[in-house]
Design a protein around this motif. Structure first.
Motif, PDB file in Angstrom:
ATOM      1  N   VAL A 141       0.845  -1.197   0.000  1.00  0.00           N
ATOM      2  CA  VAL A 141       0.000   0.000   0.000  1.00  0.00           C
ATOM      3  C   VAL A 141       0.880   1.246   0.000  1.00  0.00           C
ATOM      4  O   VAL A 141       1.871   1.318   0.724  1.00  0.00           O
ATOM      5  CB  VAL A 141      -0.932   0.005   1.227  1.00  0.00           C
ATOM      6  N   LYS A 142       0.507   2.218  -0.851  1.00  0.00           N
ATOM      7  CA  LYS A 142       1.262   3.466  -0.933  1.00  0.00           C
ATOM      8  C   LYS A 142       0.482   4.586  -0.255  1.00  0.00           C
ATOM      9  O   LYS A 142      -0.746   4.541  -0.160  1.00  0.00           O
ATOM     10  CB  LYS A 142       1.542   3.858  -2.388  1.00  0.00           C
ATOM     11  N   VAL A 143       1.215   5.600   0.191  1.00  0.00           N
ATOM     12  CA  VAL A 143       0.570   6.741   0.849  1.00  0.00           C
ATOM     13  C   VAL A 143       1.238   8.027   0.392  1.00  0.00           C
ATOM     14  O   VAL A 143       2.451   8.063   0.176  1.00  0.00           O
ATOM     15  CB  VAL A 143       0.650   6.606   2.390  1.00  0.00           C
ATOM     16  N   SER A 157      -2.312   1.443  -5.879  1.00  0.00           N
ATOM     17  CA  SER A 157      -1.619   1.883  -7.089  1.00  0.00           C
ATOM     18  C   SER A 157      -0.434   2.768  -6.719  1.00  0.00           C
ATOM     19  O   SER A 157      -0.416   3.362  -5.643  1.00  0.00           O
ATOM     20  CB  SER A 157      -2.566   2.677  -7.988  1.00  0.00           C
ATOM     21  N   PRO A 158       0.557   2.879  -7.610  1.00  0.00           N
ATOM     22  CA  PRO A 158       1.681   3.789  -7.339  1.00  0.00           C
ATOM     23  C   PRO A 158       1.204   5.235  -7.311  1.00  0.00           C
ATOM     24  O   PRO A 158       0.638   5.723  -8.283  1.00  0.00           O
ATOM     25  CB  PRO A 158       2.619   3.552  -8.530  1.00  0.00           C
ATOM     26  N   ILE A 159       1.398   5.898  -6.183  1.00  0.00           N
ATOM     27  CA  ILE A 159       1.078   7.321  -6.064  1.00  0.00           C
ATOM     28  C   ILE A 159       2.237   8.026  -5.383  1.00  0.00           C
ATOM     29  O   ILE A 159       2.832   7.477  -4.462  1.00  0.00           O
ATOM     30  CB  ILE A 159      -0.248   7.569  -5.297  1.00  0.00           C
ATOM     31  N   PRO A 160       2.622   9.224  -5.815  1.00  0.00           N
ATOM     32  CA  PRO A 160       2.057   9.939  -6.958  1.00  0.00           C
ATOM     33  C   PRO A 160       2.478   9.291  -8.287  1.00  0.00           C
ATOM     34  O   PRO A 160       3.523   8.634  -8.359  1.00  0.00           O
ATOM     35  CB  PRO A 160       2.681  11.333  -6.842  1.00  0.00           C
ATOM     36  N   ILE A 205     -13.662   0.249  -2.416  1.00  0.00           N
ATOM     37  CA  ILE A 205     -13.049   0.141  -3.746  1.00  0.00           C
ATOM     38  C   ILE A 205     -11.596  -0.336  -3.636  1.00  0.00           C
ATOM     39  O   ILE A 205     -11.171  -1.249  -4.345  1.00  0.00           O
ATOM     40  CB  ILE A 205     -13.109   1.503  -4.483  1.00  0.00           C
ATOM     41  N   GLU A 206     -10.827   0.293  -2.733  1.00  0.00           N
ATOM     42  CA  GLU A 206      -9.407  -0.034  -2.582  1.00  0.00           C
ATOM     43  C   GLU A 206      -9.172  -1.221  -1.628  1.00  0.00           C
ATOM     44  O   GLU A 206      -8.085  -1.796  -1.611  1.00  0.00           O
ATOM     45  CB  GLU A 206      -8.644   1.186  -2.049  1.00  0.00           C
ATOM     46  N   LYS A 207     -10.206  -1.554  -0.843  1.00  0.00           N
ATOM     47  CA  LYS A 207     -10.067  -2.548   0.220  1.00  0.00           C
ATOM     48  C   LYS A 207      -8.997  -2.113   1.223  1.00  0.00           C
ATOM     49  O   LYS A 207      -8.119  -2.883   1.627  1.00  0.00           O
ATOM     50  CB  LYS A 207      -9.722  -3.942  -0.343  1.00  0.00           C
ATOM     51  N   LEU A 211      -8.903   4.281   4.795  1.00  0.00           N
ATOM     52  CA  LEU A 211      -9.594   5.312   4.009  1.00  0.00           C
ATOM     53  C   LEU A 211     -10.903   5.735   4.669  1.00  0.00           C
ATOM     54  O   LEU A 211     -11.397   6.832   4.427  1.00  0.00           O
ATOM     55  CB  LEU A 211      -9.845   4.821   2.581  1.00  0.00           C
ATOM     56  N   ARG A 212     -11.452   4.880   5.513  1.00  0.00           N
ATOM     57  CA  ARG A 212     -12.679   5.244   6.246  1.00  0.00           C
ATOM     58  C   ARG A 212     -12.416   6.455   7.143  1.00  0.00           C
ATOM     59  O   ARG A 212     -13.278   7.323   7.306  1.00  0.00           O
ATOM     60  CB  ARG A 212     -13.175   4.072   7.087  1.00  0.00           C
TER      61      ARG A 212
END
Length: 257
Positions: A141-143, A157-160, A205-207, A211-212
């Motif tokens: 997981v990315k942040v 997903s890769p962010i940024p 969506i991301e599981k 994010l909640r």
């Protein structure tokens, strides 16, 4: 009181009976417990289980252990149940039961923002990604976070996304892409409130449970660490953990020769 709670679920879909998986002659949950006990800031470490056999094994190595329902929706719900049984717990640390070699220093790094800023409700860890496989993997997981180290978003997903990079290697070299390490530190009220919130759109969506928090307006403090963790989710991960411990023991033996 700062309490570390280790949720340990028996019926893992990818590795059944995961807490009892043998690593170097000890069950994985014992390794996690002993690693957590190395924290200098935790006043207490307890284990939250959902299986009688795991309960008895934890008791056998001297852990303070609580039985929780099998049908808890998440690890956060499991530790919330235990938190309500420990009225003196002001700060709660969610230590994943499948990270047998978590460093005490990592736990302390995640706790520290709560000691210096009473407004911090939730903190967690991140480490800069340095290889392409980690960047590409949806299980990592990315942040991304702002200039005050508060999380803006978590994604598989890769962010940024580095638009002008021509290769994946160039992406991790030209931008700071961070891996999220799932160690959470909550204020008591924030944890208990969180478990009352309904799952949110982006979370589903991301599981990604964290994010909640963001979707409900909570701030998550990100602490950048130089340390990494080894999470055991599959039989392959278990073999990696066993090899890691063997190597660690061999290195320790060399030091004492």
């Amino acid at each position: 009181m700062i309490v570390g709670i280790i949720p340990a679920r028996f019926a893992s879909s990818r590795l059944l009976g995961k807490p009892l998986a043998n690593i170097g002659g000890k069950p994985m949950i014992q390794h996690t417990y002993l690693s957590a006990k190395k924290s200098k800031l935790l006043d207490k470490v307890v284990i939250a289980v959902d299986d009688e056999k795991v309960f008895q094994v934890c008791k056998s190595f001297g852990a303070d252990v609580y039985m929780t329902p099998k049908d808890c929706p998440s690890g956060s719900d499991r530790i919330a149940i235990v938190t309500e049984k420990i009225p003196d717990a002001d700060i709660i640390v969610n230590i994943q039961g499948d990270e047998p070699f978590i460093k005490g220093k990592m736990i302390d790094q995640a706790i520290e923002p709560h000691l210096f800023d009473k407004n911090v409700q939730l903190s967690t860890l991140a480490r800069r990604i340095t290889n392409v496989d980690e960047m590409k993997s949806p299980s990592v997981v990315k942040v991304v976070f702002d200039y005050h180290n508060f999380a803006m978003y978590f994604s598989r997903s890769p962010i940024p996304f580095v638009r002008d990079a021509r290769t994946n290697l160039e992406r991790i070299q030209s931008a700071e892409i961070y891996k999220h390490i799932g160690l959470y530190v909550y204020k008591r009220e924030a944890l208990l409130n969180f478990t009352k919130l309904k799952p949110t759109d982006l979370e589903q969506i991301e599981k990604l449970e964290q994010l909640r928090f963001l979707e409900n307006g909570y701030k998550i403090k990100i602490v950048v660490t130089e340390y990494d963790s080894l999470s055991v989710d599959t039989p392959k991960d278990l073999e990696i953990a066993r090899r890691f411990l063997d190597k660690q023991l061999k290195n320790d033996n060399k030091k004492f020769k």
